[in-house]
Design a protein around this motif. Structure first.
Motif, short mmCIF file in Angstrom:
data_model
loop_
_atom_site.label_atom_id
_atom_site.label_comp_id
_atom_site.label_asym_id
_atom_site.label_seq_id
_atom_site.Cartn_x
_atom_site.Cartn_y
_atom_site.Cartn_z
N GLY A 117 6.55 -8.03 4.31
CA GLY A 117 6.85 -6.80 3.60
C GLY A 117 6.04 -5.61 4.12
N PRO A 118 4.70 -5.67 4.08
CA PRO A 118 3.92 -4.55 4.61
C PRO A 118 4.12 -4.31 6.10
N ILE A 119 4.41 -5.39 6.86
CA ILE A 119 4.66 -5.20 8.29
C ILE A 119 5.94 -4.39 8.49
N ALA A 120 6.99 -4.75 7.75
CA ALA A 120 8.26 -4.03 7.87
C ALA A 120 8.10 -2.58 7.44
N SER A 159 0.13 -2.73 -1.22
CA SER A 159 -1.09 -2.27 -0.54
C SER A 159 -0.82 -1.15 0.44
N VAL A 160 0.39 -1.10 1.01
CA VAL A 160 0.70 -0.06 1.99
C VAL A 160 1.65 1.01 1.46
N THR A 161 2.12 0.85 0.23
CA THR A 161 3.02 1.86 -0.35
C THR A 161 2.36 2.66 -1.46
N PHE A 162 1.52 2.03 -2.26
CA PHE A 162 0.90 2.73 -3.38
C PHE A 162 -0.09 3.79 -2.90
N PHE A 163 -0.83 3.50 -1.83
CA PHE A 163 -1.82 4.45 -1.34
C PHE A 163 -1.20 5.76 -0.86
N GLY A 172 -4.38 1.22 3.45
CA GLY A 172 -3.62 0.09 2.90
C GLY A 172 -3.31 -0.96 3.94
N VAL A 173 -2.99 -0.52 5.17
CA VAL A 173 -2.68 -1.46 6.25
C VAL A 173 -3.88 -2.35 6.56
N PHE A 193 -1.84 6.23 -14.17
CA PHE A 193 -2.23 5.68 -12.88
C PHE A 193 -2.90 4.32 -13.06
N CYS A 194 -3.63 4.15 -14.15
CA CYS A 194 -4.26 2.86 -14.43
C CYS A 194 -3.18 1.79 -14.64
N PHE A 195 -2.18 2.11 -15.47
CA PHE A 195 -1.08 1.17 -15.71
C PHE A 195 -0.29 0.92 -14.43
N PHE A 196 -0.11 1.96 -13.64
CA PHE A 196 0.59 1.82 -12.36
C PHE A 196 -0.19 0.89 -11.42
N GLY A 197 -1.51 1.03 -11.39
CA GLY A 197 -2.35 0.18 -10.55
C GLY A 197 -2.33 -1.27 -10.97
#
Length: 470
Positions: free
Chosen positions: A64-67, A133-137, A446-447, A19-23
């Protein structure tokens, strides 16, 4: 028993590393690019105006995050992040490897030479980071809440590691900027050229070239992608996801006012509770027997989200998170030169580098010092916002207090470091509380994080370029 404990520790430790590497992959691309800016700027035709171009491009990537948010609202029953995360990680990895070869290539547009290749690849890097920011969470919602902290540590390292590498590489603060002579007056999108890196250097030679630095970013993005794949295919990871699903189901079937015998202290503090003494004539919600009723996890999780998001406490915390992110991710990074340079170059470098070091350390501290009390989060948020406002005020002053003195250096560096520490630690606490409230709460976390970052960056861009405040 001891063997089982050792096995559980090994699983948790292994997945925490992943998870650290993923972050790290969340913001390493843009953070790395920004760390390399002092060397890149003299080698581009835009010269010192390059940052204004990149700032606008990065904000455009918020499409991207809006879509994703709109799509998630249209298809609420589908976990879209499962499909989006691997795509954006692959895009970021490919963009980094392309930067190693094409970052210097330019095109002539309307008679002016522009770093078109750098601009396009920067957009894709920013698209990856903003969308993360809106997909990882929501992806984290599939796992127990104790994996939130290693993820935030990795996210902090996404700025720390590139900064350390850039310091080892060596940077220049010389404001002399080389710009090639142009005698072109015609529109030509097809004409390209590569600028000579040897001619671009204005002072000193870095330990290694820019393209080597981009290879390092490529390696880090590749490691993040590999970690995500392992988090989805390893048997131990699937077992942890099943454990998280069972815990979520248990929390969601608890009644609104839990009786003493089944009260769960881990239930989110965001959840509202109806007091049994509130109204003598009101009917109590029907009790659900945990021992006799089967649990439909998906239905119960959906039922859990809406009461949580409707609470006033949740809205208040999200507003504080938005404000903190506006300062920490948008405003303060853009004005670091204005607030630190009056105290000297040493102060500026300490502000940037100690801030990057403080971020993961503050996240790491939440392993031992944690709380889910809303009033504590509110107090910490106000302290962090207050420190940010102080730094913003210093940046706007023509004659900052204690400028040119050792006390001034201590003041500005200490304030900046404390601001990063408080804000980073508070964001971890908010993320953990949202994790306990369900997947949708993490999505909105995230949003609002990205919304605050966007508003802060756009506001300070206008203030810097179109007003005389700075």
């Amino acid at each position: 028993m001891a063997i089982q404990l050792d096995r559980a520790f090994g699983v948790r430790f292994t997945l925490s590393i992943l998870f650290c590497f993923f972050g790290v992959g969340s913001w390493v691309a843009i953070n790395g690019l920004w760390s390399e800016i002092p060397i890149i700027v003299p080698q581009t035709p835009e010269c010192w105006t390059l940052l204004s171009y990149l700032s606008v491009i990065i904000q455009l990537a918020n499409i991207g995050p809006i879509a994703f948010t709109v799509s998630n609202s249209l298809w609420q029953k589908k976990s879209l992040e499962i499909y989006v995360i691997p795509v954006i990680l692959v895009v970021g990895t490919v963009a980094c490897i392309l930067l190693t070869q094409f970052w210097q290539y330019t095109t002539v547009i309307a008679g002016d030479l522009h770093s078109t290749s750098l601009f396009i690849l920067t957009f894709f890097l920013a698209l990856v980071d903003c969308t993360s920011s809106v997909t990882f969470f929501p992806f984290l919602a599939n796992f127990p809440s104790y994996y939130i902290t290693p993820f935030f540590i990795g996210e902090g390292l996404s700025g720390f590691i590139p900064s350390i590498i850039a310091l080892i590489q060596g940077t220049t603060t010389d404001e002399t900027c080389w710009s090639p002579p142009l005698n072109i007056t015609t529109w030509n999108l097809s004409e390209t050229s590569a600028l000579s890196s040897s001619a671009a250097q204005t002072s000193g030679e870095p330990l290694f070239e820019v393209h080597i630095f981009f290879y390092v970013l490529f390696a880090m993005m590749s490691l993040s992608l590999l970690s995500y794949v392992l988090l989805n295919v390893l048997p131990m990871s699937k077992a942890e996801q099943m454990k998280a699903g069972k815990l979520s189901g248990l929390q969601s079937v608890l009644p609104t006012s839990p009786p003493p015998e089944i009260e769960d202290p881990k239930v989110s503090s965001f959840q509202t509770s109806s007091s049994s003494s509130g109204s003598s004539g009101s009917e109590q919600a029907p009790m659900i027997s945990l021992s006799n009723s089967p649990v439909d996890l998906q239905a119960l999780q959906i039922a859990m989200f809406h009461p949580t998001l409707a609470t006033k406490k949740f809205v208040m915390v999200m507003l504080l998170l938005t404000t903190m992110c506006a300062f920490s991710n948008g405003i303060i990074p853009s004005i670091q030169t204005y607030m630190a340079i009056p105290y000297g170059n040493i102060a500026f470098h300490l502000v940037v580098n100690l801030g990057n070091i403080t971020n993961p350390l503050a996240c790491f501290a939440s392993f031992w010092i944690t709380t889910k009390k809303v009033w504590v989060i509110v107090v910490l948020s106000c302290v962090g916002i207050g420190l940010s406002v102080f730094l913003f005020t210093i940046a706007t002053l023509a004659s900052p207090p204690l400028a040119g003195s050792t006390a001034g250096v201590v003041m500005i560096v200490g304030s900046a470091v404390c601001s990063v520490a408080v804000v980073s630690y508070t964001k971890v606490l908010i993320g953990s509380m949202c994790r306990d409230s369900g997947r949708r709460a993490l999505l909105w976390c995230g949003v609002f994080t990205q919304l605050g970052s966007f508003c802060g960056a756009l506001t300070v861009f206008v203030l810097i370029n179109f007003t005389t405040l700075f």
